[in-house]
Write a protein that holds these residues in place. Structure first.
Motif, PDB file in Angstrom:
ATOM      1  N   LEU A 185      -9.793   9.199 -11.134  1.00  0.00           N
ATOM      2  CA  LEU A 185     -10.937  10.094 -10.987  1.00  0.00           C
ATOM      3  C   LEU A 185     -12.165   9.213 -11.184  1.00  0.00           C
ATOM      4  N   GLY A 186     -12.808   8.851 -10.059  1.00  0.00           N
ATOM      5  CA  GLY A 186     -13.849   7.841 -10.159  1.00  0.00           C
ATOM      6  C   GLY A 186     -13.247   6.569 -10.720  1.00  0.00           C
ATOM      7  N   PRO A 187     -13.843   6.007 -11.771  1.00  0.00           N
ATOM      8  CA  PRO A 187     -13.296   4.764 -12.352  1.00  0.00           C
ATOM      9  C   PRO A 187     -12.208   4.998 -13.389  1.00  0.00           C
ATOM     10  N   VAL A 188     -11.822   6.265 -13.612  1.00  0.00           N
ATOM     11  CA  VAL A 188     -10.908   6.603 -14.709  1.00  0.00           C
ATOM     12  C   VAL A 188      -9.487   6.763 -14.183  1.00  0.00           C
ATOM     13  N   ARG A 189      -8.549   6.182 -14.892  1.00  0.00           N
ATOM     14  CA  ARG A 189      -7.135   6.338 -14.561  1.00  0.00           C
ATOM     15  C   ARG A 189      -6.583   7.519 -15.339  1.00  0.00           C
TER      16      ARG A 189
ATOM     17  N   VAL B  60     -22.222  11.841  -8.011  1.00  0.00           N
ATOM     18  CA  VAL B  60     -21.084  12.414  -8.709  1.00  0.00           C
ATOM     19  C   VAL B  60     -19.785  12.010  -8.022  1.00  0.00           C
ATOM     20  N   ASP B  61     -18.731  11.882  -8.816  1.00  0.00           N
ATOM     21  CA  ASP B  61     -17.429  11.489  -8.295  1.00  0.00           C
ATOM     22  C   ASP B  61     -16.608  12.670  -7.818  1.00  0.00           C
ATOM     23  N   VAL B  62     -16.807  13.831  -8.456  1.00  0.00           N
ATOM     24  CA  VAL B  62     -15.999  15.017  -8.177  1.00  0.00           C
ATOM     25  C   VAL B  62     -16.853  16.259  -8.410  1.00  0.00           C
ATOM     26  N   LEU B  63     -16.627  17.295  -7.601  1.00  0.00           N
ATOM     27  CA  LEU B  63     -17.194  18.616  -7.858  1.00  0.00           C
ATOM     28  C   LEU B  63     -16.083  19.527  -8.353  1.00  0.00           C
TER      29      LEU B  63
ATOM     30  N   VAL C 119     -31.060  15.424 -12.261  1.00  0.00           N
ATOM     31  CA  VAL C 119     -30.224  15.151 -13.427  1.00  0.00           C
ATOM     32  C   VAL C 119     -29.029  14.279 -13.043  1.00  0.00           C
ATOM     33  N   ALA C 120     -28.359  14.631 -11.945  1.00  0.00           N
ATOM     34  CA  ALA C 120     -27.174  13.857 -11.536  1.00  0.00           C
ATOM     35  C   ALA C 120     -27.545  12.412 -11.235  1.00  0.00           C
ATOM     36  N   ARG C 121     -28.637  12.200 -10.532  1.00  0.00           N
ATOM     37  CA  ARG C 121     -29.040  10.824 -10.202  1.00  0.00           C
ATOM     38  C   ARG C 121     -29.428  10.045 -11.447  1.00  0.00           C
ATOM     39  N   ALA C 122     -30.140  10.712 -12.382  1.00  0.00           N
ATOM     40  CA  ALA C 122     -30.567  10.028 -13.600  1.00  0.00           C
ATOM     41  C   ALA C 122     -29.373   9.637 -14.460  1.00  0.00           C
ATOM     42  N   VAL C 123     -28.395  10.534 -14.561  1.00  0.00           N
ATOM     43  CA  VAL C 123     -27.200  10.226 -15.352  1.00  0.00           C
ATOM     44  C   VAL C 123     -26.408   9.088 -14.712  1.00  0.00           C
ATOM     45  N   ARG C 124     -26.232   9.151 -13.399  1.00  0.00           N
ATOM     46  CA  ARG C 124     -25.485   8.080 -12.721  1.00  0.00           C
ATOM     47  C   ARG C 124     -26.188   6.741 -12.873  1.00  0.00           C
ATOM     48  N   GLU C 125     -27.504   6.731 -12.762  1.00  0.00           N
ATOM     49  CA  GLU C 125     -28.245   5.475 -12.926  1.00  0.00           C
ATOM     50  C   GLU C 125     -28.033   4.912 -14.324  1.00  0.00           C
ATOM     51  N   GLU C 126     -27.915   5.796 -15.318  1.00  0.00           N
ATOM     52  CA  GLU C 126     -27.716   5.349 -16.696  1.00  0.00           C
ATOM     53  C   GLU C 126     -26.320   4.789 -16.916  1.00  0.00           C
ATOM     54  N   VAL C 127     -25.287   5.484 -16.420  1.00  0.00           N
ATOM     55  CA  VAL C 127     -23.921   5.103 -16.786  1.00  0.00           C
ATOM     56  C   VAL C 127     -23.263   4.178 -15.776  1.00  0.00           C
ATOM     57  N   GLY C 128     -23.786   4.086 -14.559  1.00  0.00           N
ATOM     58  CA  GLY C 128     -23.160   3.254 -13.545  1.00  0.00           C
ATOM     59  C   GLY C 128     -21.719   3.683 -13.306  1.00  0.00           C
ATOM     60  N   ASP C 129     -20.812   2.727 -13.311  1.00  0.00           N
ATOM     61  CA  ASP C 129     -19.401   3.054 -13.122  1.00  0.00           C
ATOM     62  C   ASP C 129     -18.614   2.925 -14.425  1.00  0.00           C
ATOM     63  N   ALA C 130     -19.328   3.045 -15.548  1.00  0.00           N
ATOM     64  CA  ALA C 130     -18.651   2.955 -16.847  1.00  0.00           C
ATOM     65  C   ALA C 130     -17.761   4.166 -17.095  1.00  0.00           C
ATOM     66  N   VAL C 131     -18.169   5.328 -16.574  1.00  0.00           N
ATOM     67  CA  VAL C 131     -17.402   6.556 -16.728  1.00  0.00           C
ATOM     68  C   VAL C 131     -17.470   7.340 -15.423  1.00  0.00           C
ATOM     69  N   ALA C 132     -16.614   8.343 -15.302  1.00  0.00           N
ATOM     70  CA  ALA C 132     -16.696   9.264 -14.178  1.00  0.00           C
ATOM     71  C   ALA C 132     -17.793  10.290 -14.445  1.00  0.00           C
TER      72      ALA C 132
END
Length: 401
Positions: A13-17, A248-251, A202-215
């Motif tokens: 799920l995104g970068p998460v196994r 976002v990785d998933v809806l 909000v979604a863009r700001a959160v993604r910019e903050e976390v990158g691919d560290a989490v989904a």
């Protein structure tokens, strides 16, 4: 053509196994009486994690004090980070991933309980606090967006695998999406692109903050279930906007309104008597009146009751989707995979039977397609006031192989 995925096999799920494609949906646990992670909250998620779920979701992690539905909820920050990290470590040790539902309750917040005035897209009376909810200012929206970013940063440090942005159920972002709750004439109101501006920001700001560290996922309403709420056509358009932004990785596809029509989400029996008793006082009395009883409308339960609407979104976007709503059977989960959904979310089914996923796997190995033991009585709903649980669980034996 690609092969239909196995819902019980490992996946990403995104970068998460994940060990499988099942997710414990966010439902308020009622185990944070001081706004802190408790042993009871950890145990609640541990039980589901040990039962085979791919990922469990910690519900209602507020980004700001006025964003709680009431004072007995966690506000993510320095004071709660250690407890959240302890919870994440425990879930990981049990083999599951952990998500945090990140949200601002907006007009669903009880300002009297919180001691902070609630905000929404537009000024409105609150049936929860009997106060007026204030229209969010530009400064509020800048502050709240920053609070989402700070919350995301804290949860990443705490070891969470996934952030679920709450954009449904008449919470703050959802109140901007719904034309009946958003009467603004500025750049945040009117057209759907304007009403969707906060969700996208909000979604863009959160993604910019976390990158691919989490989904990063988003919970979106397919329909709010009330007049002038978000419609299915609008939900499809918002989904397309979020996909175009790539944040976002998933809806996760949900529905209903905690403020206007909660039973549209739950379906099944309506626990009027139990809810009135649990609420007590003036609120409990009001729930017994004809007006209060009409608030909880009756919708018959059917398996995968959001499927038909969710298929409209599936046909309109390529973004991975999570199906939610009355999923109790293994064959329903497998149908969701065949329909093109990548994940399934379970709530009442694993509240009734935390080990459901493991049991379904054992039964499939034995050549059977099992189902959960939940009877959709919804008597779990009032239990949020003293610890969310299944009231029939101790009295009814669970299925065995």
């Amino acid at each position: 053509m690609t092969a239909t995925p196995d819902v019980l096999a490992p996946a990403t799920l995104g970068p998460v196994r994940l060990r499988n494609r099942t997710v414990k949906a966010a439902t308020f646990e009622g185990r944070t009486p001081e706004g802190q992670v408790t042993d009871a909250l950890v145990d609640y998620h541990l039980e589901v994690a040990r039962g085979g779920i791919g990922m469990t979701t910690v519900a209602y992690l507020a980004v700001a004090p006025e964003g709680r539905t009431h004072r007995e909820q966690v506000v993510v920050g320095p004071a709660t980070e250690a407890g959240l990290a302890r919870l994440a470590d425990a879930v990981h040790d049990a083999g599951a991933a952990v998500a945090g539902q990140v949200g601002h309750a907006g007009p669903v917040a009880n300002g009297r309980s919180n001691g902070v005035r609630a905000i929404a897209a537009s000024r409105m009376p609150s049936p929860l606090s009997m106060q007026l909810v204030a229209a969010a200012t530009e400064a509020d929206l800048t502050r709240v967006t920053g609070a989402y970013v700070a919350t995301a940063r804290t949860l990443v440090r705490a070891g969470f695998d996934c952030l679920e942005l709450h954009m449904a159920h008449s919470y703050l972002i959802s109140s901007f999406l719904a034309p009946g709750l958003n009467r603004r004439t500025d750049r945040w109101g009117g057209s759907l692109p304007n009403r969707a501006r906060l969700a996208r920001q909000v979604a863009r700001a959160v993604r910019e903050e976390v990158g691919d560290a989490v989904a990063v996922t988003a919970k979106l309403s397919l329909s709010d279930g009330f007049r002038c709420g978000v419609t299915l056509d609008e939900a499809v358009e918002v989904a397309q906007m979020l996909e175009a932004d790539g944040a976002v990785d998933v809806l996760q596809l949900s529905g209903g309104s905690s403020l206007m029509n909660p039973m549209y989400l739950f379906r099944g029996d309506v626990p009027h008597r139990e809810l009135a008793a649990a609420m007590g006082g003036l609120a409990g009395w009001g729930m017994r009146t004809p007006v209060g009883r009409s608030f909880l409308r009756s919708y018959p339960f059917e398996e995968a009751y959001f499927r038909d609407k969710a298929l409209r979104v599936r046909a309109a976007v390529d973004l991975p989707l999570m199906l939610l709503g009355g999923i109790n059977r293994l064959d329903t989960m497998e149908l969701a995979m065949a329909d093109g959904f990548e994940y399934v979310a379970l709530a009442r089914a694993v509240l009734r039977e935390p080990g459901l996923v493991d049991r379904l796997a054992r039964e499939r190995a034995a050549g059977r397609s099992g189902e959960g033991a939940c009877i959709h009585c919804n008597r779990c709903m009032p239990s949020i006031y003293d610890g969310t649980r299944c009231p029939v669980r101790e009295d009814a034996p669970l299925p065995r192989m």
